[in-house]
Design a protein around this motif. Structure first.
Motif, short mmCIF file in Angstrom:
data_model
loop_
_atom_site.label_atom_id
_atom_site.label_comp_id
_atom_site.label_asym_id
_atom_site.label_seq_id
_atom_site.Cartn_x
_atom_site.Cartn_y
_atom_site.Cartn_z
N MET A 1 0.85 -1.20 0.00
CA MET A 1 0.00 0.00 0.00
C MET A 1 0.89 1.24 0.00
SD MET A 1 -2.82 1.13 2.84
CE MET A 1 -3.64 2.70 2.73
N GLN A 2 0.81 2.07 -1.04
CA GLN A 2 1.67 3.21 -1.19
C GLN A 2 0.90 4.50 -0.99
OE1 GLN A 2 3.78 3.08 -4.82
NE2 GLN A 2 4.81 1.17 -4.39
N ARG A 3 1.61 5.49 -0.48
CA ARG A 3 0.99 6.80 -0.26
C ARG A 3 1.87 7.87 -0.88
NH1 ARG A 3 -0.88 6.36 6.11
NH2 ARG A 3 -2.00 4.39 5.92
N SER A 4 1.25 8.94 -1.33
CA SER A 4 2.02 10.01 -1.96
C SER A 4 2.75 10.81 -0.90
CB SER A 4 1.09 10.94 -2.76
OG SER A 4 0.15 11.53 -1.89
N THR A 5 3.99 11.23 -1.23
CA THR A 5 4.79 12.03 -0.31
C THR A 5 5.45 13.17 -1.07
OG1 THR A 5 6.77 10.73 -0.68
CG2 THR A 5 5.32 10.00 1.08
N PHE A 89 13.21 -8.83 -3.53
CA PHE A 89 12.91 -7.75 -2.59
C PHE A 89 11.43 -7.38 -2.71
CE2 PHE A 89 17.36 -7.40 -3.71
CZ PHE A 89 17.97 -7.30 -2.48
N HIS A 90 10.77 -7.26 -1.56
CA HIS A 90 9.35 -6.91 -1.49
C HIS A 90 9.18 -5.75 -0.52
CE1 HIS A 90 7.93 -10.83 -3.34
NE2 HIS A 90 9.18 -11.12 -2.99
N ILE A 91 8.27 -4.83 -0.84
CA ILE A 91 7.92 -3.73 0.06
C ILE A 91 6.53 -4.00 0.60
CG2 ILE A 91 6.98 -2.29 -1.80
CD1 ILE A 91 8.95 -1.00 1.25
N GLY A 92 6.33 -3.73 1.89
CA GLY A 92 5.04 -4.01 2.51
C GLY A 92 4.53 -2.86 3.34
N ASP A 93 3.21 -2.78 3.49
CA ASP A 93 2.59 -1.75 4.32
C ASP A 93 1.28 -2.31 4.88
OD1 ASP A 93 2.23 0.62 5.62
OD2 ASP A 93 2.57 1.87 3.85
N VAL A 94 0.72 -1.61 5.85
CA VAL A 94 -0.49 -2.04 6.54
C VAL A 94 -1.60 -1.05 6.25
CG1 VAL A 94 -1.51 -2.56 8.78
CG2 VAL A 94 0.87 -3.17 8.33
N GLU A 95 -2.79 -1.53 6.02
CA GLU A 95 -3.93 -0.66 5.75
C GLU A 95 -4.28 0.17 6.99
OE1 GLU A 95 -7.13 -3.04 4.40
OE2 GLU A 95 -6.17 -3.58 2.49
N ARG A 96 -4.87 1.31 6.75
CA ARG A 96 -5.28 2.19 7.85
C ARG A 96 -6.26 1.47 8.76
NH1 ARG A 96 -4.08 7.60 7.31
NH2 ARG A 96 -3.37 8.30 5.25
#
Length: 372
Positions: A1-5, A89-96
């Motif tokens: 899950m990606q977010r704009s920065t 390589f994997h990137i991971g994130d957690v939902e809100r």
């Protein structure tokens, strides 16, 4: 899950990266003497992560960043013998609204790298890989494939000695946290960036690296205040500390290898050498004086001519005196004054008795009478 920065830039218009804090949070297997938490630290003393003997491939190794971040580079240092064929390589994130745990993370594949068998170096050198990425998340996962076969790796294990993540942390409002802004030229910027490099931190003694960064900061302040001799002393001290740090890091690696081989006499010798040399280096380079912790020291405003002390067990070689200056050659004789000819004496022979005899005069020719 990606977010704009929003990415920050330095005064040269280049994106800035900082070293991201992390810790190992999951692994499918590990050797009890080389757990995944060994990768939480970087330095010559670390033992790295090693998979279990005869494990099932692929293996997974995951890390949680201290804060959600924009990751720009991943660095990996692998073992010289237990080398995987490939790493993903994997990137991971957690939902809100969900707990920021590894089990709740969703991962996306970034890419993979292949690794050599290391046969060319005779399995004596470690391979370091740097992967440029452009992603955001809270977790990074490595999928480690089976090992390259070699006779020394009897249990078909894989091992990673060090890992590093570079990028920018992201605040809760989705703004990136900029790195410390210091006015510096491109050479100073590159040198400061090298302190975040994985290979630097894995092979240079931790104390030397810490003082190098402090002296770099003092050097830039001194140059800004036009204390140029002080800035030069700091510059020289940093360069010499780097050399000393590599030697101290080598002592630490040799000590750890001796412990693994249960050669405790050698381990104690390397420990004594490390402590003795580190104390001598700090004194010889006048590190405390250059840091000016108690205020400006006027002695730093003159050239200190810093030199490293000899390593333990070796005496400092005396300076070789310069060779003597050659004697001046006599002036050439002028052509208008030639040497007189050397008179030649008549040929003289010596008989068996040792007396000198002049050569005999040949007799006159004999003419036969003519017959009528």
């Amino acid at each position: 899950m990606q977010r704009s920065t929003r990415t920050t830039y330095n005064h040269h218009g280049e994106a800035m990266s900082m070293k991201l804090n992390y810790h190992a949070c999951f692994t499918t297997s590990e050797d009890h003497e080389h757990p995944s938490k060994e990768l939480d630290q970087q330095g010559p003393h670390t033992r790295g992560w090693k998979s279990r003997q005869f494990c099932i491939y692929p293996q997974e190794l995951a890390f949680k960043l201290a804060n959600r971040a924009h990751v720009s580079k991943i660095q990996v240092l692998v073992h010289q013998l237990m080398i995987p064929e490939k790493i993903e390589f994997h990137i991971g994130d957690v939902e809100r609204g969900k707990d920021a745990t590894y089990s709740n993370a969703k991962f996306a594949l970034l890419g993979s790298i292949g690794l050599s068998t290391n046969e060319e170096s005779g399995h004596t050198a470690r391979e370091a890989k740097a992967v440029a990425v452009d992603c955001e998340g809270l977790f990074v996962k490595l999928v480690v494939h089976r090992n390259h076969m070699n006779k020394t790796n009897k249990f078909n294990q894989v091992s990673i000695m060090g890992i590093n993540f570079l990028g920018e942390e992201i605040e809760a409002n989705n703004n990136t946290i900029p790195a410390n802004k210091v006015d510096q030229n491109s050479k100073d910027k590159d040198r400061l960036a090298s302190y975040n490099d994985l290979t630097f931190n894995m092979y240079v003694d931790h104390d030397c690296a810490k003082y190098m960064q402090k002296l770099e900061a003092r050097k830039m302040v001194a140059a800004k205040n036009e204390r140029f001799e002080y800035a030069k002393n700091c510059r020289d001290a940093v360069l010499l500390l780097h050399k000393a740090g590599l030697r101290l890091g080598k002592y630490d690696i040799e000590k750890r290898m001796a412990i693994e081989e249960e050669n405790y006499d050698r381990a104690k010798l390397r420990k004594d050498h490390s402590e003795e040399y580190k104390e001598a280096v700090m004194a010889a380079l006048k590190v405390d004086q250059l840091l000016e912790s108690d205020g400006t020291d006027p002695n730093n405003n003159k050239s200190l001519n810093l030199e490293l002390p000899p390593p333990p067990g070796k005496k400092k070689r005396p300076q070789t005196p310069p060779p003597p200056a050659p004697e001046p050659s006599p002036p050439p004789r002028p052509k208008s004054d030639p040497l007189p000819p050397i008179p030649r004496s008549p040929e003289v022979r010596q008989d068996s008795s040792g007396s000198l005899k002049k050569p005999m005069t040949p007799p006159p020719p004999i003419y036969a009478p003519m017959t009528p």
